[in-house]
Design a protein around this motif. Structure first.
Motif, PDB file in Angstrom:
ATOM      1  N   ARG A 137       0.789  -1.277   0.273  1.00 38.02           N
ATOM      2  CA  ARG A 137      -0.042   0.351   0.509  1.00 38.02           C
ATOM      3  C   ARG A 137       0.828   1.593  -0.020  1.00 38.02           C
ATOM      4  N   ASN A 180       0.239   7.614  -1.214  1.00 39.50           N
ATOM      5  CA  ASN A 180      -1.442   8.248  -1.786  1.00 39.50           C
ATOM      6  C   ASN A 180      -2.354   6.726  -2.019  1.00 39.50           C
ATOM      7  N   GLY A 181      -2.248   6.280  -1.409  1.00 33.04           N
ATOM      8  CA  GLY A 181      -3.232   5.059  -1.717  1.00 33.04           C
ATOM      9  C   GLY A 181      -3.393   4.221  -2.580  1.00 33.04           C
TER      10      GLY A 181
END
Length: 339
Positions: A226, A229-230
């Motif tokens: 992950r 920034n997502g």
């Protein structure tokens, strides 16, 4: 741009070392190969003869005292990178250091401090950033042609059996470092972000000779990630895969997908009744990325002559090392690791 010829010394004359050495001996404008270094007499002599060099050192410290040498390419085993790079910086030599940059973040910090204090360049050897297909793919992603990036998946599987020292994770950091450093950097490059969390699983499925003495060695690894920034990431790595050299990346976006990398050695398919459709697989990274290595070496010399930042910095190398360390921790502890 200055017309000065940069004298280069390649430290380590193994497979990658000789690619760099051949480039500087014959194909890099404004650079010349002044010497090579290898502690193994047979390797040193073989390189000196092939490259038609007068100078081949057994000890890199002797090369650092050679006033003809302005820059070094470090292609020694990873465990020696910190000492060589720090010594080269203190000697005022510019440095191209092959991946992995070092064994851990502390070693990377020592290298970064040394190059900053001595005002020399440090470029890290992530040659995929210089491959035309990967560069074109990155441009298409940046242009928004597949929308916002959701997931980057990268695969590298090498065909060869690891060298004995690579079985020892204390000296090599394992397959995540030796093979998948490129994938880690590719994920950072295409997401434009840093790793926030990783989870890795691994096992030794092919290298039975390593199991008794090196029970923690793994020849197959899968890691999910992950990003800050997502965005999401996934890498798949293997040593001793035997079938060929396999390096591919897939970028999934909000309204499209992009694929980069090839597995065919030639754009030829042979068809007959006995074998069906057959095309040779890429055998080695030395073939697939040969042009990228040359552009990487050219970029290193240009950064010296132009006094410009290297295209791939020591920070890029450090971030990849931090992910390797976190991935190996995840494998050992069987849990996600936050960075």
């Amino acid at each position: 741009m200055s017309q000065k010829k940069i004298g280069v010394c390649v430290i380590g004359t193994g497979r990658a070392g000789m690619i760099h050495a051949r480039n500087f001996a014959a194909g890099i404008p404004q650079a010349t190969l002044a010497a090579v270094v290898d502690p193994v007499p047979e390797a040193r002599q073989r390189a000196r003869q092939e490259l038609e060099l007068e100078t081949a050192y057994a000890d890199y410290q002797d090369a650092l005292r050679d006033e003809r040498i302005n820059a070094v390419v470090v292609v020694a085993p990873t465990a020696y990178h910190r000492d060589i790079v720090v010594a080269a910086a203190q000697a005022g030599k510019h440095i191209l250091c092959e991946k992995p940059m070092a064994m851990n973040v502390a070693e990377c910090d020592a290298m970064l401090a040394a190059v900053e204090a001595n005002r020399v360049k440090l470029q890290i050897g992530f040659m995929r950033r210089f491959d035309q297909s990967f560069q074109y793919a990155r441009q298409r992603v940046a242009a928004g042609e597949i929308g916002e990036v959701v997931l980057v998946k990268s695969v590298t599987r090498g065909p060869s059996i690891p060298q004995t020292w690579q079985y020892n994770l204390a000296k090599s950091n394992g397959t995540l470092a030796e093979i998948n450093s490129h994938d880690i950097d590719t994920l950072r490059w295409f997401t434009g972000s840093e790793f926030a969390e990783v989870y890795a699983i691994a096992g030794n499925f092919r290298c039975s000779d390593a199991r008794a003495e090196f029970p923690d060695f793994y020849d197959n690894v899968v890691m999910t990630a992950r990003f800050r920034n997502g965005m999401q990431g996934c890498l798949d790595g293997a040593a001793s895969a035997r079938y060929g050299y396999d390096a591919r990346t897939e970028v999934v976006g909000t309204h499209g997908v992009l694929f980069v990398g090839r597995s065919q050695a030639h754009d030829v398919v042979v068809c007959n009744k006995e074998t069906g459709m057959v095309t040779p697989f890429i055998e080695t990274w030395r073939t697939l990325f040969i042009d990228a290595y040359k552009r990487e070496d050219e970029a290193f010399i240009n950064s010296i002559l132009d006094d410009s930042p290297p295209a791939v910095t020591g920070v890029d190398g450090k971030m990849a090392v931090s992910v390797v360390n976190a991935g190996n921790q995840s494998i050992r502890e069987r849990r996600p690791i936050q960075l």
